[in-house]
Each structure stands twice: as structure tokens, then as C-alpha cells.
Design a protein around this motif. Structure first.
Motif, PDB file in Angstrom:
ATOM      1  N   UNK A   1       0.823  -1.201   0.000  1.00 23.98           N
ATOM      2  CA  UNK A   1       0.000   0.000   0.000  1.00 23.98           C
ATOM      3  C   UNK A   1       0.862   1.258   0.000  1.00 23.98           C
ATOM      4  N   UNK A   2       0.212   2.373  -0.315  1.00 21.91           N
ATOM      5  CA  UNK A   2       0.881   3.666  -0.287  1.00 21.91           C
ATOM      6  C   UNK A   2       1.432   3.950   1.101  1.00 21.91           C
ATOM      7  N   UNK A   3       0.675   3.589   2.120  1.00 19.16           N
ATOM      8  CA  UNK A   3       1.110   3.800   3.497  1.00 19.16           C
ATOM      9  C   UNK A   3       2.408   3.057   3.778  1.00 19.16           C
ATOM     10  N   UNK A   4       2.483   1.811   3.411  1.00 18.98           N
ATOM     11  CA  UNK A   4       3.676   1.015   3.656  1.00 18.98           C
ATOM     12  C   UNK A   4       4.867   1.570   2.880  1.00 18.98           C
ATOM     13  N   UNK A   5       4.649   1.945   1.641  1.00 17.60           N
ATOM     14  CA  UNK A   5       5.745   2.483   0.831  1.00 17.60           C
ATOM     15  C   UNK A   5       6.274   3.790   1.419  1.00 17.60           C
ATOM     16  N   UNK A   6       5.379   4.642   1.897  1.00 18.88           N
ATOM     17  CA  UNK A   6       5.816   5.895   2.524  1.00 18.88           C
ATOM     18  C   UNK A   6       6.607   5.614   3.797  1.00 18.88           C
ATOM     19  N   UNK A   7       6.132   4.657   4.585  1.00 18.77           N
ATOM     20  CA  UNK A   7       6.842   4.315   5.818  1.00 18.77           C
ATOM     21  C   UNK A   7       8.237   3.778   5.529  1.00 18.77           C
ATOM     22  N   UNK A   8       8.369   3.030   4.457  1.00 22.31           N
ATOM     23  CA  UNK A   8       9.686   2.492   4.097  1.00 22.31           C
ATOM     24  C   UNK A   8      10.661   3.595   3.702  1.00 22.31           C
TER      25      UNK A   8
END
Length: 637
Positions: A55-62
Motif C-alpha cells: 500500500x501507499x502507506x507502507x511504501x511511505x513508511x519504508x
């Protein structure tokens, strides 16, 4: 598991959070293990691997995890390998949704490098990074020696200039993410005196135009580094010889996307001269009052009032000061004909009108008879300006000051504030050579002391005062119309609001701040639109921001029409503000209205905005009375 552990778990393969009301967390009895989608005591989320993998959330967190150094977050590993001031503030705003503890650490690391005179430097250098990896490097700034008289720290190397003051807003939002953790760590009592000292520095040392607003003394300070707004004032600066420096930014970016060598030589000259003056303010060739810089100062002043209230003080003096600064912003930088705010070139000798001496437009307002009433009144309001200024030692506070000492004279008698503030300058380690003499201060605020001319360039900076809660309603409505018109195309042909006028001669969709769209400015506009009731426009901009962030690989900036990625990829504030938009789509955490807002609007709406009869002086006086009732690459430096 604590917040930092949650973030680590997230980045090993667990995915997007789902905010729910969760199981109530009781004060007594052993807590049960939270289930997926519930909120832990630390304020973080429990993630379920089955939900929205990739998800976009996971990619941003990474992105944020990849750019984390252990104590702070770099904007990007290659292009910007150190800690930047306003970057860290925006990063903390996003990090609070993943790890409130890490968000607090981000801000604590930055503010630990604060100078004795109160300034927060725009770069805190990582000593493990080679000197040739970034220019200007620590050996250029020489902060610990050249900045000694101004109280530069001895144990960490920094730059000597500043960046926009979004820090108090960031601190307040981070506190709100987990008030329990914040109180347990005495986060606000430790941050408040440092933030107060920072604001004092800007309001006193940087009022170079005599009209009550802070000036930037280098284009890098405003953050929009090579904006066309700087072309005119920079034209007076003799560039440093090209052979005297090497641009490290061109190792990571295309020359056609970066500032020109001529502009860069002027940046280096300004920085060199500032350094060689011992970082003393007021003697350079460049001073500009910028609407975005001052709008962020005002928004942060409102946030500082909320922090003061959390610590037990009334906070009304800070709200009143923020409203007086809003009046000064309107008086100094608002153009009713053009329908937006403009920068003021403080050192342009043509006071009042502009180069063409006309009666309309950005250069046409008769502003030469400012009289300095705003400046002198602001300093005689029985302490409204200096309600907490008695404790000048705020920049070098104990690690855990008590709430009473943190608030300083915020809780004291309001009389004699100016004398008290001036009489305790030694507490902030302010050397005599850096303090303004009373004669000079008086001259700045004399009847002829409001200096400079407006710069007729339309920048996104002129829209950003929309973030201010006390902005008069008619001005807010006009800004929305301007943003939606042909110059910026909000909700129109442009995917995101550009950094510069789409119709301007200097517009370039790819060259740094001369046209591309940036995520932090659009995030601020989204907040401003929502604050002033423009929900549909805010929702549309939020959707465009999220789509563009994901599609561009969290780019540093993008082509405003196509969303094509420019600059660095995996850029930290883009990822962080994406997280904030995912978690706060309704803008529920905004610093909103307060006493005085209605009175300000009532006063302002009684005035005409006809260019030939517009009286900024009258507006300012009425507004003040109403307020009292509510009492990056190398081009980043």
C-alpha cells in the motif's frame, strides 16, 4: 510494543493501518493485547499483514525508515545527507502517525543544535558524512568559530542561516499524536523555551524592514531557493567566482533542473559575507519579507499559544501577537488588485510604490507612509509582545525545566515587557555586537522606517497565508479565487499547484522552485483550504497529492501538469506528508479559530479593497484594536 518497535515491525512486512475506535484502554488492570486496527497505548497502530500489501502507506513508511539515521531523518540519502530544519518539521508531522517517540526525537535532535541567540540553523551536519559529499559543507560555514559570538554550539557543526519556522506547529501536532507519551517525557516543557527563543530571534533580530515582519537574509532561508521572487534583489549581489566552490548538487541532478551557476555564485557570496560578519543580522545586501515564511511564523505562534495553554498558561498574549502579525502581513504584503500576497524587497531604495510608480498591482500600492505605528505599538502593549520574553535563557535551558520556568514570563505580570526583555539579553547569551541599539531599533520603526518595495512575481508563497485562522474572510476567499485561476490552476489544468505563476515569463516546469509543484506547499494549501471551509477543493487537492506521491515514487518535486518526477526520489517530506494526509483527511488536528477572529473579520470587512482608496494604515490600527479584545542540492545551502 512501543512506537519505534511498531515502526520496525511495519517495515519488515506488516502493512497498512486501519484506524478504529479500538478496544477501550483502561487505566487499571492488565491491558489485553490489541488486535489488528487498534491503537496501542503509545499511539501507534497494530498492522495486519493481510491488509493491502504494498500500500501507499507502507511504501511511505519504508522511505522514512530508509532515510532514518538513528536520531533524525535525512531528506534523501544521496542528494541531502544531513538534517534540514523545515524538512525535519514536516517529517515529524508524518512520523507521528508511525512513531510519536521517533517524531519527538526528530525535533529534539534539531533543536539541540539551536544557537544561543535563538536561531535554529537550517542544516545540522552529520560528522560521519565526508566533506565533499555536500556543498556548502561544515568547513564552509565554520559555525563553531564564525558563529561563536552568536552562540553557535561547540559540539555540533551547523549552517549559519535558518529556514521557515514551522517547528512549533510540528511540536504541537506531535504532542497531540500521543499526549501521554509527551507528558511522560516532558516533551513540551523542554521544547517550549527553545521555540520561544526561536520566535524572539525572528521577531527582534529579523525585523529588518521596520514593519513588524521577519526578513530572510538569504534565498535558502525561505526554502524556495531559486524562486523568480529573488531575481531582482539578487541582481545587486556580485557572484562569487565559479572557481571558488564546487557544486555537489550537480552530481545528483540534471543541470537544467537546478539553479544556474550565476545564481549559485550569488548564493555563495551572500553566505560568505554573512559568515564573515559573524552571522550578525542587518548588514547584508539581501533582505526580503516573504509571505510564506511569515505565515508559518504566525501559524507557529498560534501553536505556541496552545503549547502554553497545555503547560498551564493562558496563551492569550501569543494569540493576540499572532493576530497583530496577521494584520502586519496584510498591511505590508497584501495586494488587493492582484488578489494575493507578494514579497517585499526591504533593501530596494524605492520605498512605497514600485519601479513603475503606478497605482495598481503588486508595485502600485502607496505603502511608503507606513509610519511604523505597527512596530511601535507592538512593542508597547504591556507585554503582549513580550509576555514570555523575560526568560531570555530559553535557548540554553536545562534538559527538564519545570513547567513554570518553561513558560517564563508567559505567566508573569504583563507590564514593562520590553524593558524586561531587553534587560535580560545576557540570559540568552546574546553578545553586545549582535544586539540592536535602541537608536537603531527606533530608526527602523520611525515614520519613514517601513522600507522596501513589493516584488511583482507570483509565487505559491503568496497563497500560503491561507493557513492562518485569523485571515480576514474576504482575503481568504480572494486567495482561493487566485489559486483557482489561470496563474495556479488549482483544480484545473494543473495536477498540483505550481511553485510559480504558470503564465510567468520565468516559468519552467522542471527547474527547482521556478515552476514545479512541491508536496509541502500543496500540503499547506490543503490545510488552508480546509480551514477556510473549502472542503471540496481540499478533498480534490488531497486526492491529487496522494496519487502523485505514489506514482512519482515520492519525488522531491514534480511537473505541475503531468506529475512527472523531478529531483530526488524517495524524498522524506513527500513520504511523511503522504502519511499525514492518509491519517488526517479531514484536517481535524488543525489549529483553528480563537478569540479575536470574529472581531478581526468584522473590522476588515468594513473596509473597501479598491486599490485607489485602500488604506493599510487604517486597517492595521483597527485590526490591532480588534485583536486586543481577544487578547536542497547545494542550492539548499
Amino acid at each position: 510494543m512501543d512506537s519505534t518497535t511498531q515502526l520496525t515491525a511495519l517495515l519488515t512486512g506488516i502493512t497498512t493501518p486501519v484506524r478504529t475506535s479500538g478496544t477501550p484502554l483502561h487505566a487499571s488492570g492488565p491491558p489485553s493485547s490489541p488486535g489488528p486496527g487498534e491503537i496501542t497505548r503509545s499511539g501507534s497502530f497494530v498492522y495486519d499483514r493481510a491488509e493491502l500489501t504494498g500500500s501507499l502507506h507502507l511504501r511511505a513508511a519504508r522511505v522514512l525508515e530508509d532515510n532514518w539515521t538513528g536520531t533524525s531523518t535525512v531528506p534523501s540519502r544521496g542528494l541531502y545527507p544531513h538534517q534540514w530544519s523545515w524538512d525535519s518539521a514536516f517529517i515529524a508531522i508524518g512520523l507521528r502517525h508511525l512513531s510519536p517517540l521517533r517524531a519527538q526525537t526528530e525535533l529534539e535532535t534539531l533543536l539541540s543544535a539551536q544557537w544561543g541567540d535563538g536561531r535554529i540553523p537550517h542544516i545540522v551536519f552529520n560528522p560521519s558524512v565526508p566533506l565533499d559529499a555536500y556543498f556548502p559543507s561544515p568547513d564552509f560555514w565554520r559555525s563553531s568559530t564564525a558563529g561563536r559570538a552568536a552562540g553557535a554550539p561547540r559540539t555540533v557543526q551547523t549552517s549559519g542561516i535558518v529556514q521557515p519556522p514551522v517547528h512549533a506547529l510540528a511540536v504541537w501536532l506531535v504532542h497531540q499524536a500521543d499526549p501521554g507519551l509527551s507528558r511522560a517525557r516532558a516533551f513540551l516543557p523542554r521544547m517550549y523555551p527553545r521555540l520561544a527563543a526561536w520566535h524572539r530571534y525572528l521577531l527582534h533580530r529579523r525585523d529588518l524592514g521596520g514593519g513588524g515582519l521577519a526578513s530572510v537574509v538569504h534565498p535558502w532561508e525561505q526554502g524556495m531557493d531559486n524562486s523568480p521572487c529573488w531575481d531582482a534583489p539578487l541582481s545587486r549581489v556580485t557572484p562569487a567566482p565559479a572557481r571558488s566552490f564546487r557544486r555537489a548538487d550537480l552530481d545528483h541532478g540534471a543541470p537544467e533542473d537546478r539553479p544556474t551557476d550565476l545564481d549559485y555564485g550569488r548564493y555563495v557570496r551572500l553566505a560568505t559575507d554573512y559568515r564573515d560578519r559573524g552571522y550578525a543580522d542587518g548588514g547584508g545586501e539581501f533582505a526580503v519579507e516573504d509571505p510564506a515564511f511569515n505565515a508559518l511564523l504566525i501559524a507557529s505562534e498560534h501553536a505556541l499559544a496552545h503549547i502554553a495553554q497545555e503547560l498551564g498558561a493562558a496563551g492569550t498574549a501569543r494569540h493576540a501577537r499572532a493576530e497583530r502579525l496577521t494584520a502586519a502581513l496584510v498591511e505590508r504584503l497584501w495586494d488587493p488588485v492582484e488578489g494575493m500576497f507578494f514579497c517585499r524587497d526591504v533593501y530596494d531604495g524605492r520605498v512605497g510604490g514600485g519601479a513603475d510608480g503606478g497605482e495598481s498591482g503588486a508595485l502600485g500600492l502607496e505603502r511608503g507612509s507606513r509610519s511604523g505605528a505597527l512596530g511601535s505599538e507592538r512593542r508597547s502593549q504591556n507585554g503582549a509582545l513580550g509576555s514570555e520574553q523575560g526568560s531570555r535563557n530559553g535557548a540554553h535551558v536545562p534538559e527538564r525545566p519545570s513547567q513554570s520556568s518553561a513558560l517564563g514570563s508567559e505567566q508573569r505580570s504583563r507590564s514593562g515587557a520590553l524593558g524586561s526583555e531587553q534587560g535580560s539579553r545576557n540570559g540568552a547569551h546574546v553578545p553586545e555586537r549582535h544586539s540592536q541599539s535602541s537608536a537603531h531599533a527606533s530608526e527602523q520603526r520611525s515614520p519613514n522606517g517601513a522600507r522596501g518595495a513589493l516584488i511583482p512575481e507570483r509565487s505559491v508563497a503568496g497563497l500560503l497565508p491561507l493557513i492562518l485562522p485569523a485571515l480576514p474572510r474576504d482575503i481568504a476567499a480572494t486567495l482561493v479565487r487566485t489559486a483557482s485561476g489561470r496563474h495556479f490552476e488549482l483544480g484545473g489544468a494543473a495536477r498540483l499547484v505550481p511553485s510559480y505563476d504558470l503564465t510567468g515569463e520565468a516559468f519552467d516546469p522542471h527547474r527547482y522552485w521556478r515552476g514545479p509543484a512541491w508536496f509541502n506547499t500543496n500540503w499547506l494549501l490543503e490545510r488552508g483550504l480546509r480551514l477556510h471551509g473549502e472542503r471540496a477543493r481540499a478533498d480534490g487537492l488531497r486526492a491529487a497529492l496522494l496519487d502523485t506521491a505514489g506514482e512519482s515514487g515520492f519525488a522531491e518535486y514534480v511537473d505541475p501538469y503531468t506529475g512527472e518526477a523531478c529531483g530526488a526520489l524517495g524524498f522524506s517530506w513527500t513520504a511523511a506528508l503522504t502519511l499525514d494526509l492518509l491519517h488526517e483527511p479531514s484536517g481535524t488536528d488543525q489549529v483553528v479559530s480563537h478569540p479575536g477572529r470574529g472581531a478581526f473579520d468584522k473590522t476588515h470587512s468594513a473596509k473597501t479593497h479598491d486599490a485607489k482608496t485602500h488604506s493599510a494604515k487604517t486597517h492595521s490600527a483597527k485590526a490591532r484594536n480588534a485583536c486586543e479584545t481577544g487578547a536542497k542540492g547545494g542550492d539548499r545551502g
